[in-house]
Design a protein around this motif. Structure first.
Motif, PDB file in Angstrom:
ATOM      1  N   ARG A  65      44.113  23.559  30.771  1.00 32.99           N
ATOM      2  CA  ARG A  65      44.425  24.641  29.832  1.00 32.99           C
ATOM      3  C   ARG A  65      43.612  24.455  28.549  1.00 32.99           C
ATOM      4  NH1 ARG A  65      48.715  28.083  29.685  1.00 32.99           N
ATOM      5  NH2 ARG A  65      50.018  26.768  31.020  1.00 32.99           N
ATOM      6  N   MET A  66      43.471  23.205  28.101  1.00 34.86           N
ATOM      7  CA  MET A  66      42.672  22.940  26.905  1.00 34.86           C
ATOM      8  C   MET A  66      41.205  23.268  27.152  1.00 34.86           C
ATOM      9  SD  MET A  66      44.322  19.437  25.337  1.00 34.86           S
ATOM     10  CE  MET A  66      43.261  19.521  23.900  1.00 34.86           C
ATOM     11  N   GLU A  67      40.705  22.925  28.342  1.00 35.86           N
ATOM     12  CA  GLU A  67      39.304  23.223  28.649  1.00 35.86           C
ATOM     13  C   GLU A  67      39.073  24.735  28.712  1.00 35.86           C
ATOM     14  OE1 GLU A  67      37.857  21.211  32.066  1.00 35.86           O
ATOM     15  OE2 GLU A  67      37.784  19.268  31.065  1.00 35.86           O
ATOM     16  N   ASP A  68      40.030  25.463  29.319  1.00 35.36           N
ATOM     17  CA  ASP A  68      39.888  26.910  29.405  1.00 35.36           C
ATOM     18  C   ASP A  68      40.001  27.556  28.027  1.00 35.36           C
ATOM     19  OD1 ASP A  68      39.497  26.763  32.093  1.00 35.36           O
ATOM     20  OD2 ASP A  68      41.509  27.395  32.671  1.00 35.36           O
ATOM     21  N   ALA A  69      40.851  26.965  27.160  1.00 35.72           N
ATOM     22  CA  ALA A  69      40.994  27.507  25.814  1.00 35.72           C
ATOM     23  C   ALA A  69      39.684  27.379  25.049  1.00 35.72           C
ATOM     24  CB  ALA A  69      42.111  26.773  25.071  1.00 35.72           C
ATOM     25  N   THR A  87      47.765  20.736  34.035  1.00 34.09           N
ATOM     26  CA  THR A  87      47.913  21.960  33.246  1.00 34.09           C
ATOM     27  C   THR A  87      47.484  21.704  31.811  1.00 34.09           C
ATOM     28  OG1 THR A  87      49.713  22.810  34.622  1.00 34.09           O
ATOM     29  CG2 THR A  87      49.557  23.660  32.376  1.00 34.09           C
ATOM     30  N   ARG A  88      47.893  20.565  31.262  1.00 35.36           N
ATOM     31  CA  ARG A  88      47.498  20.238  29.888  1.00 35.36           C
ATOM     32  C   ARG A  88      45.986  20.050  29.784  1.00 35.36           C
ATOM     33  NH1 ARG A  88      48.990  14.836  26.279  1.00 35.36           N
ATOM     34  NH2 ARG A  88      47.894  15.537  24.405  1.00 35.36           N
ATOM     35  N   SER A 143      41.215  32.969  30.556  1.00 37.37           N
ATOM     36  CA  SER A 143      42.614  32.876  30.944  1.00 37.37           C
ATOM     37  C   SER A 143      42.803  31.686  31.873  1.00 37.37           C
ATOM     38  CB  SER A 143      43.064  34.170  31.624  1.00 37.37           C
ATOM     39  OG  SER A 143      42.276  34.414  32.776  1.00 37.37           O
ATOM     40  N   PHE A 144      44.016  31.111  31.835  1.00 38.83           N
ATOM     41  CA  PHE A 144      44.260  29.870  32.567  1.00 38.83           C
ATOM     42  C   PHE A 144      44.948  30.118  33.906  1.00 38.83           C
ATOM     43  CE2 PHE A 144      47.155  26.395  33.670  1.00 38.83           C
ATOM     44  CZ  PHE A 144      46.220  25.387  33.862  1.00 38.83           C
ATOM     45  N   SER A 145      44.435  29.453  34.939  1.00 42.00           N
ATOM     46  CA  SER A 145      45.062  29.426  36.251  1.00 42.00           C
ATOM     47  C   SER A 145      44.834  28.037  36.823  1.00 42.00           C
ATOM     48  CB  SER A 145      44.453  30.491  37.182  1.00 42.00           C
ATOM     49  OG  SER A 145      44.836  30.232  38.527  1.00 42.00           O
ATOM     50  N   LEU A 146      45.917  27.268  37.020  1.00 46.52           N
ATOM     51  CA  LEU A 146      45.760  25.904  37.511  1.00 46.52           C
ATOM     52  C   LEU A 146      45.105  25.887  38.882  1.00 46.52           C
ATOM     53  CD1 LEU A 146      46.197  22.905  37.181  1.00 46.52           C
ATOM     54  CD2 LEU A 146      48.505  23.174  38.110  1.00 46.52           C
ATOM     55  N   SER A 175      41.504  26.469  38.403  1.00 44.69           N
ATOM     56  CA  SER A 175      40.875  25.362  37.668  1.00 44.69           C
ATOM     57  C   SER A 175      40.666  24.145  38.551  1.00 44.69           C
ATOM     58  CB  SER A 175      41.730  24.988  36.451  1.00 44.69           C
ATOM     59  OG  SER A 175      41.810  26.056  35.532  1.00 44.69           O
TER      60      SER A 175
END
Length: 473
Positions: free
Chosen positions: A23-27, A19-20, A32-35, A38
């Motif tokens: 989430r950083m790559e998606d940011a 998630t960490r 929007s983030f979805s594990l 991803s």
């Protein structure tokens, strides 16, 4: 039947790590983030030695990769220190072939006479090789099999060295480790950090998985092995279950470390006075503890090896209390901390041989930069509305010469001054001046790094090029 607690804890920890990472790559991509999304076609690697711990990691990660439709890689480092090393490499490769896991390996050369010792040398070379394989296969996350007992041993080892809060916090579940992996973007994850060695061994037996035994792990001549085989049993006898409590201590220390980093970051923002520089007047507003905390943060941000407390205290006293005209040069791990007027700066140590850089000729044909190795920096050529006329610049050979304070330059709207006076006006310290390149056209000084362009060559409209100097850091 496998121990479901081990698998559950692995999945929980790995999902937190992923998630960490993602989430950083998606940011960065502003999505929007979805594990779950991803993980599709994601690429994850593990460090696989073939030992008990990494064998558990291989099989747990393999199951997770299948369930989440992501690609798994296993990387093995051949140290060449053990006569069975070739057999271990073959075992790891065959196991990965059997599971359908992508495998790669790299051989490293260990210097037995290394001043840091074989343990430190092998560790450095191993992580460097793992980082190289991650870049080769475009892997954003490398997992290792560090577990709870490893964390306990790390904290005990740091405690014996008289460490501070950072050392007592031990290893993080996930972090960037550019000093180890040679990459600022690559993540290092430890999803088994809260699982004990005993639990891993039990899981492996129940799963019927074979692994290699490295007999060097029993050699108490190595410090970590001595802690594992001699110190830990004594502590366990005196304080049964102490590992869990020491693990919690590391977590508390980690919380304290993160808080200190937040304080240091705010203090840095208040005290910074330019690239790798701190303002002494602002620094003096802090108490000694916050100054030391800020200095550690400042050094760590430049990846400078952390000095001893005694060195740091002495450095603080010299930087803050020496007379104003004193020349302060503090050497540390290939870097030099210097004081000039009301600023202290940090830069790579340049060996002073008494020899100036040799003159050289360049001709600009549209390149965006010229690397000047002798001057330890780079000249950048950037299009601008003011600066050198592009047509004039492309038709001229320029000569780069070393700094001399008696040379004169007239800036636009300013009187002609010697370079020494101009450097003093701009607060450029003497140790930086010797590596400021001077750019000549024939006998005319047309540009001085860090100061600017001669008024005689400054064009204020049309197609122009600005030259910008950037020193190595």
């Amino acid at each position: 039947m496998h121990n479901p607690a081990v698998e559950k804890e692995f999945d929980r920890a790995l999902e937190a790590i992923l998630t960490r990472v993602f989430r950083m790559e998606d940011a960065k991509a502003s999505v929007s983030f979805s594990l779950k999304e991803s993980l599709k076609n994601a690429r994850i690697a593990i460090a696989y030695s073939g030992g008990l711990d990494s064998s558990v990691l291989l099989h747990l990660a393999h199951r997770f990769a299948i369930e989440n439709d992501c690609a798994l890689f296993a990387f093995h480092v051949h140290h060449g220190l053990n006569p069975h090393a070739d057999d271990w490499l073959a075992h790891c490769e065959n196991e990965c072939i059997r599971l359908g896991v992508s495998f790669d390996s790299q051989r490293v050369q260990i210097d037995p006479q290394s001043g840091d010792g074989i343990e430190a040398e092998a560790r450095e070379k191993r992580y460097r090789a793992l980082g190289e394989m991650c870049r080769k296969h475009d892997i954003p996350l490398l997992l290792t099999a560090h577990h709870e007992d490893d964390q306990v041993e790390t904290v005990l080892l740091q405690l014996m060295r008289g460490t501070g809060v950072a050392g007592l916090s031990g290893m993080e579940a996930s972090s960037h480790s550019p000093e180890l992996l040679g990459d600022e973007t690559l993540f290092l994850g430890r999803p088994l950090l809260s699982v004990s060695r005993k639990e891993l061994a039990s899981w492996l037996v129940e799963a019927g998985i074979t692994h290699i035994d490295d007999d060097s792990n029993d050699d108490v001549a190595y410090t970590r092995n001595a802690i594992r085989h001699r110190l830990v049993p004594v502590l366990e006898d005196l304080f049964p279950g102490f590992q869990k409590r020491l693990f919690r201590t590391a977590q508390h220390a980690g919380s304290a470390r993160r808080l200190l980093e937040e304080v240091a970051k705010k203090d840095f923002e208040a005290c910074t006075s330019g690239k790798n520089s701190l303002n002494l007047e602002q620094l003096r507003l802090l108490n000694r503890e916050r100054i030391d905390n800020l200095l550690r943060y400042w050094l760590a941000a430049s990846r400078v090896r952390m000095p001893s407390t005694a060195w740091l205290v002495q450095a603080r006293e010299q930087l803050l209390e020496a007379r104003e005209d004193a020349q302060i040069d503090l050497i540390l791990d290939g870097y030099t901390i210097r004081r000039y007027r009301q600023n202290i700066s940090l830069g790579r140590t340049v060996e002073s041989t008494g020899n100036q850089p040799h003159p050289l000729e360049i001709q600009w044909h549209g390149e965006n930069r010229f690397r000047l190795h002798q001057w330890h920096g780079t000249l950048y050529f950037e299009e601008s509305e003011t600066g050198f006329d592009i047509d004039w610049l492309q038709r001229r050979k320029l000569r780069i010469e070393p700094y001399r304070g008696s040379a004169k330059l007239k800036l636009a709207g300013r009187p002609t001054k010697t370079l020494k006076a101009l450097c003093q006006d701009r607060g450029i310290p003497s140790w930086e001046r010797q590596f400021l390149p001077l750019v000549f056209f024939e006998d005319d000084l047309v540009y001085v790094a860090g100061i600017g362009i001669s008024a005689s060559r400054l064009k204020k409209n049309g197609k122009c090029v600005q030259i910008r100097w950037e020193r190595d850091t």
